[in-house]
Design an enzyme around this catalytic site. Structure first.
Site, short mmCIF file in Angstrom:
data_model
loop_
_atom_site.label_atom_id
_atom_site.label_comp_id
_atom_site.label_asym_id
_atom_site.label_seq_id
_atom_site.Cartn_x
_atom_site.Cartn_y
_atom_site.Cartn_z
N GLN B 133 0.83 -1.21 0.00
CA GLN B 133 0.00 0.00 0.00
C GLN B 133 0.87 1.27 0.00
OE1 GLN B 133 -2.12 -0.51 3.73
NE2 GLN B 133 -0.24 -1.20 4.71
N ASP B 246 -8.31 -5.00 14.71
CA ASP B 246 -8.07 -3.64 14.20
C ASP B 246 -7.38 -3.70 12.84
OD1 ASP B 246 -8.12 -0.91 14.19
OD2 ASP B 246 -6.37 -0.66 15.48
#
Lengths: 337, 337
Positions: B133, B246
């Site tokens: 990313q 998370d």
């Protein structure tokens, strides 16, 4: 400039395929502006800068989802063509959401520090001009009804955090205490009857039934200028445990010619201190955390009151504000101890 | 159309005074587009719609404060002239803050529900592409450093509210408990070492010194794919009091062809339930409150796990998100009691 021309030549066919009429302006030293005009009234600006920035703006009337898909397809083509031209060597590609203007619903309510933010407004609940200001109550999908006074977001139904902060963040025991609230037209007193009328109907999540009757068992709402009231209380020697200043007029100006605003603010502060018990507390909202000059000027005013005061401040996230907000607690300096 | 022409005639001199070159396009049935070009590379679009909407867009390169004052003066003149022309009978006048594009700093990070919001970014702290990313850490004046993964605002130093919410909002006693955290690269485990590297240097207000050593007295950070780890724990019969998910990959798609994303999410949920004690709790973030379809789809997945579960949800204001966020608590349904 050869790059500019190459970009123009590469992108031209994409717009021409759309049946758009082209007008090219060549600055020589500042690149190109190409305007593409469609028969249905929409148009595109293609701005090619010599240092490598290419901007495409599309503007259309009566936006529908079909229109959005067409826009996406066109922008996909522009992106592909540019990547081909520069062999993928493109530093940044960015598409911004469309800006919706001219409709019944206005979704743009800039922050106090001047940033552009779009709200999820889906309904105009109330929109009236009072003798003092424009009063809007707009419905936000996530924040509930929002009170906007002359363009400033005042309070939304989601903003319990605001009310908690201006009441001392849960650290106070109000049992049996005398409290004076200045402002708070969204659920308290305010000179503008129309704000109260709008809020009592459309902001019940914030004001409950407090505004239905201006007098209750333990409260009274006065709809008048607070200055003469404060002067009367001071003269009568009426003292309060808490003064909560929630007046909407926050001076955010930092220019010297607006001295009168600061003087007005000091007048309110001085009068408030006169009706505040020696161990009482004064709560107020300050400003957004980024307007540091305005906050500093406010704190300077505090050193110019008739009596010495001390203060603390707290930064609070008020959901509908989209910026952090500073709240002040002010108290009389205890002397001779 | 006569109105369109009157507007054009009234506003023309304002732009011509600026030494701008005019190009007029007349659609007949869709009004006018007038383009004004200045020698320095800036330009203006004046779009006059037949039903009474007039839009003025100004675009310039190398914006300076002097440029802004000039823009304000020009817009003041436009506003005055329009008020004269229609004898003050104008429904709405609105100016939006300038949009800044093409600079080193990008201030526009749209919300999960697609709204345009401008952040007070003043510095690019970190900007790298990992194999997984794009990782940015940008400094916001009010929120501190913000971690942005492939364009999504993940967490800022101001966002204690996020961490509190995903830990059960202060209602849990973690003393002596076994806790498994999935994701949390901003201060926990994550497959992307580069996120950890960036955060441990620039997000210390959120992660403290936890990432300096991957093993501490009471914790261990694993930088690997969580699926095989979960499978191993399940096989070993290792059980946790709390599982906190998370992971950054939140499926916000609601299109059926992306079924695999939901399957992946269910796999994680199933494996998590396998390592969760019978009276344990699973915390996770959901999505922004406005993406109701995605939230409903997520809740549907919960009814398709290998064991029956119950859940509650809470809406939280995370300062840097500029939208309300939904968090879930999930637990195994207690049977036979």
């Amino acid at each position: 400039m050869s790059d500019c021309n190459a970009v123009l030549k590469a992108l031209q066919p994409i717009f021409q395929e759309q049946g758009m009429t082209e007008t090219v302006h060549n600055w020589e030293d500042h690149g190109y502006l190409v305007t593409y005009i469609k028969k249905n009234g929409s148009f595109a600006n293609l701005r090619i800068h010599p240092h490598g920035l290419v901007l495409v703006d599309l503007q259309s009337y009566n936006d529908d989802m079909k229109g959005r898909e067409e826009v996406d397809q066109l922008l996909n083509k522009v992106e592909e063509r540019m990547k081909e031209l520069f062999h993928g060597n493109i530093k940044r590609v960015k598409r911004l959401p469309a800006i919706l203007r001219g409709g019944v619903i206005d979704r743009y309510w800039p922050t106090a520090d001047g940033r552009l933010v779009e709200y999820d407004i889906d309904e105009v609940v109330y929109d009236e001009d009072s003798p003092f200001q424009n009063i809007k109550i707009l419905h936000s999908k996530q924040f509930g009804n929002i009170l906007i006074l002359s363009g400033d977001v005042n309070l939304a139904e989601s903003d319990l955090a605001y009310t908690q902060a201006i009441m001392g963040s849960g650290k106070e025991d109000y049992t049996g205490k005398e409290v004076l609230i200045l402002g708070g037209g969204d659920g308290g007193s305010n000179i503008d009857q129309m704000v109260i009328d709008g809020c009592k109907k459309h902001m019940r999540k914030t004001c409950g039934d407090v505004l239905d009757n201006l007098k209750g068992e333990c409260y009274q709402v006065l709809i008048e200028d607070c200055i003469p009231v404060l002067k009367r209380y001071a003269k009568e020697g009426r003292m309060f445990d808490y003064v909560i200043n929630d007046l909407t007029a926050v001076p955010i100006s930092t220019s010297p010619e607006e001295d009168s605003t600061w003087e007005f603010l000091r007048l309110i502060l001085d009068l408030s201190m006169k009706v505040l018990k020696q161990d009482g507390k004064y709560f107020t909202q300050g400003n957004c955390i980024n307007l540091t000059d305005a906050l500093t000027l406010y704190e300077e005013q505090l050193s110019r009151l008739y009596c010495p005061v001390e203060f603390s401040k707290e930064t609070v996230c008020v959901p509908s504000y989209m910026e952090l907000w500073v709240f002040y607690t002010i108290w009389k300096k205890q002397t001779g101890i």
